[in-house]
Scaffold this active site. Structure first.
Site, PDB file in Angstrom:
ATOM      1  N   ARG A 198       2.186  -6.618   3.245  1.00 54.86           N
ATOM      2  CA  ARG A 198       3.524  -6.187   2.859  1.00 54.86           C
ATOM      3  C   ARG A 198       4.344  -7.429   2.527  1.00 54.86           C
ATOM      4  O   ARG A 198       4.085  -8.521   3.037  1.00 54.86           O
ATOM      5  CB  ARG A 198       4.188  -5.405   3.993  1.00 54.86           C
ATOM      6  CG  ARG A 198       3.431  -4.145   4.395  1.00 54.86           C
ATOM      7  CD  ARG A 198       4.065  -3.479   5.618  1.00 54.86           C
ATOM      8  NE  ARG A 198       3.338  -2.281   6.028  1.00 54.86           N
ATOM      9  CZ  ARG A 198       2.304  -2.276   6.860  1.00 54.86           C
ATOM     10  NH1 ARG A 198       1.878  -3.429   7.383  1.00 54.86           N
ATOM     11  NH2 ARG A 198       1.696  -1.157   7.186  1.00 54.86           N
ATOM     12  N   LYS A 221       3.897  -4.215  10.880  1.00 56.46           N
ATOM     13  CA  LYS A 221       4.522  -2.924  11.179  1.00 56.46           C
ATOM     14  C   LYS A 221       3.866  -2.243  12.372  1.00 56.46           C
ATOM     15  O   LYS A 221       4.528  -1.591  13.176  1.00 56.46           O
ATOM     16  CB  LYS A 221       4.423  -2.025   9.941  1.00 56.46           C
ATOM     17  CG  LYS A 221       5.162  -0.712  10.042  1.00 56.46           C
ATOM     18  CD  LYS A 221       5.063   0.037   8.732  1.00 56.46           C
ATOM     19  CE  LYS A 221       5.787   1.377   8.797  1.00 56.46           C
ATOM     20  NZ  LYS A 221       5.674   2.119   7.504  1.00 56.46           N
ATOM     21  N   HIS A 273       6.031  -3.013  -2.888  1.00 57.46           N
ATOM     22  CA  HIS A 273       4.868  -2.345  -2.292  1.00 57.46           C
ATOM     23  C   HIS A 273       3.769  -2.125  -3.325  1.00 57.46           C
ATOM     24  O   HIS A 273       2.616  -1.871  -2.950  1.00 57.46           O
ATOM     25  CB  HIS A 273       5.289  -1.011  -1.673  1.00 57.46           C
ATOM     26  CG  HIS A 273       4.724  -0.796  -0.301  1.00 57.46           C
ATOM     27  ND1 HIS A 273       4.933  -1.660   0.745  1.00 57.46           N
ATOM     28  CD2 HIS A 273       3.917   0.189   0.196  1.00 57.46           C
ATOM     29  CE1 HIS A 273       4.306  -1.222   1.822  1.00 57.46           C
ATOM     30  NE2 HIS A 273       3.679  -0.108   1.513  1.00 57.46           N
ATOM     31  N   ARG A 276       0.839  -4.371  -2.726  1.00 53.80           N
ATOM     32  CA  ARG A 276      -0.085  -3.899  -1.670  1.00 53.80           C
ATOM     33  C   ARG A 276      -0.992  -2.804  -2.224  1.00 53.80           C
ATOM     34  O   ARG A 276      -2.209  -2.806  -1.989  1.00 53.80           O
ATOM     35  CB  ARG A 276       0.741  -3.392  -0.494  1.00 53.80           C
ATOM     36  CG  ARG A 276      -0.043  -2.891   0.726  1.00 53.80           C
ATOM     37  CD  ARG A 276       0.953  -2.686   1.860  1.00 53.80           C
ATOM     38  NE  ARG A 276       0.447  -1.904   2.978  1.00 53.80           N
ATOM     39  CZ  ARG A 276      -0.231  -2.409   4.012  1.00 53.80           C
ATOM     40  NH1 ARG A 276      -0.509  -3.703   4.036  1.00 53.80           N
ATOM     41  NH2 ARG A 276      -0.626  -1.639   5.010  1.00 53.80           N
ATOM     42  N   HIS A 299      -3.675  -0.426   8.848  1.00 52.40           N
ATOM     43  CA  HIS A 299      -3.237   0.950   9.069  1.00 52.40           C
ATOM     44  C   HIS A 299      -3.620   1.413  10.474  1.00 52.40           C
ATOM     45  O   HIS A 299      -4.710   1.085  10.966  1.00 52.40           O
ATOM     46  CB  HIS A 299      -3.865   1.897   8.050  1.00 52.40           C
ATOM     47  CG  HIS A 299      -3.248   1.798   6.692  1.00 52.40           C
ATOM     48  ND1 HIS A 299      -3.895   2.184   5.545  1.00 52.40           N
ATOM     49  CD2 HIS A 299      -2.026   1.341   6.295  1.00 52.40           C
ATOM     50  CE1 HIS A 299      -3.101   1.990   4.506  1.00 52.40           C
ATOM     51  NE2 HIS A 299      -1.965   1.483   4.931  1.00 52.40           N
ATOM     52  N   TYR A 308      -6.332   6.071  -0.934  1.00 52.24           N
ATOM     53  CA  TYR A 308      -6.955   5.280  -1.993  1.00 52.24           C
ATOM     54  C   TYR A 308      -8.397   5.714  -2.282  1.00 52.24           C
ATOM     55  O   TYR A 308      -9.017   5.199  -3.208  1.00 52.24           O
ATOM     56  CB  TYR A 308      -6.964   3.796  -1.598  1.00 52.24           C
ATOM     57  CG  TYR A 308      -5.597   3.236  -1.279  1.00 52.24           C
ATOM     58  CD1 TYR A 308      -4.704   2.899  -2.300  1.00 52.24           C
ATOM     59  CD2 TYR A 308      -5.182   3.048   0.037  1.00 52.24           C
ATOM     60  CE1 TYR A 308      -3.448   2.387  -2.014  1.00 52.24           C
ATOM     61  CE2 TYR A 308      -3.926   2.538   0.327  1.00 52.24           C
ATOM     62  CZ  TYR A 308      -3.063   2.207  -0.697  1.00 52.24           C
ATOM     63  OH  TYR A 308      -1.820   1.703  -0.410  1.00 52.24           O
TER      64      TYR A 308
END
Length: 334
Positions: A198, A221, A273, A276, A299, A308
């Protein structure tokens, strides 16, 4: 008499199960009055010091304050969320928290949507309010259930994840390189495209986290530290950049302006973003494993990374080979 009806139709309980312990309460129905009397008698015998709890009259804003003091203050975005919660409480008329019900919540959500609030924002706000009740219930601050659990979030249309083609990557990097007044944006974008980081993660990098073929992100995050392999050339470029220009600074605004000057038109909310998404898309299209991508992107669950999966060369190809008509020949499909 322990229970008697008042002139207005309500029922008055006046009971003294133990000498010196007298309880009085007015209730709407006789059944409620009888249950209250029975509770007072049984609880007083079991626990002589027992006393019925007064009804919780605290308002929503008081619960929001308690949530922040006991839980929100420890969250990374606690202050921002606290401000949103206070605004939500004001918008709802700051009701008694115990009396908030499903109908009131649905009405507030409808008012938000009619005023132009997006479905995603409405879902976020209700989710924040739900967490207030749930966290305070866990901490025994309140003893009633969360009314927001009864409301299903609005089902949102899934947004397509845009990514840059190789010519667009070249165009963007050329545009960023020409921004000599803001040299950091080129290097930060290069890091994002090389690692799937990010923008904020790359922007917060420090020299001790870049070396030996690895870039380590610590301000993530998910709160997890992750290290991504990179080329020695990139490591050298980053350190040379810092030697010339110093540590990265806040430059997301300049990046957005530079992006607008290109032919690239990213979806709303995907300016930085998109870097990314570009890493993830090209990784999968080149045959990368979805679980490996999950670890690279950091994630928390595979569900996020599965967005994806459709870009993989072999994605869903089994539909051709394993379907009910796969072994059939001579069947005409009109």
């Amino acid at each position: 008499m322990a229970i008697h009806q008042l002139p207005d139709g309500r029922w008055r309980v006046d009971v003294e199960p133990i000498k010196g312990k007298r309880y009085r309460k007015t209730l709407k129905t006789k059944g409620e009055a009888q249950r209250f009397e029975s509770t007072c008698r049984s609880k007083s015998i079991e626990t002589p010091n027992w006393s019925p709890k007064p009804k919780d009259r605290r308002r929503l804003s008081e619960l929001v304050q308690l949530w922040f003091d006991l839980h929100g203050v420890a969250l990374t975005d606690g202050v921002r969320r606290f401000a949103i919660l206070k605004a939500c409480a004001d918008f709802m008329g700051n009701p008694v928290a115990l009396k908030v019900d499903g109908a009131a919540i649905a009405s507030v959500r409808a008012r938000w949507l009619s005023s132009g609030v997006t479905g995603k924002t409405a879902n976020n706000r209700l989710g924040y309010l739900k967490s207030v009740y749930n966290e305070l219930h866990k901490l025994d601050v309140i003893d009633y259930s969360c009314p927001f659990s009864r409301i299903k979030p609005i089902r949102l249309q899934e947004r397509s994840l845009a990514f840059l083609t190789k010519p667009q990557i070249t165009e963007l990097l050329d545009a960023l390189r020409k921004r000599t007044s803001a040299p950091h944006i080129y290097m930060i974008a290069l890091i994002c495209l090389s690692t799937g980081a990010r923008w904020g993660e790359a922007e917060a990098l420090r020299p001790e986290r870049v070396g030996k073929g690895l870039v380590t992100f610590a301000n993530t995050k998910s709160k997890r530290v992750r290290s991504i392999p990179v080329t020695d050339t990139l490591v050298e470029q980053i350190h040379q950049h810092w030697a010339m220009h110093g540590p990265f600074g806040n430059s997301i605004g300049v990046f957005r302006k530079a992006l607008l000057e290109t032919s690239i038109n990213p979806p709303k909310g995907q300016s930085s973003h998109i870097l990314r998404h570009t890493f993830a898309a090209h990784f999968i299209m080149s045959g990368g494993h979805i679980v490996t991508l999950k670890e690279i992107l950091g994630h928390a669950s595979l569900n996020m990374t599965m967005r994806y999966a459709h870009l993989a060369p072999e994605h869903l190809q089994d539909a051709i080979h394993l379907g009910p008509l796969a072994a059939q020949t001579g069947i005409s499909i009109q």
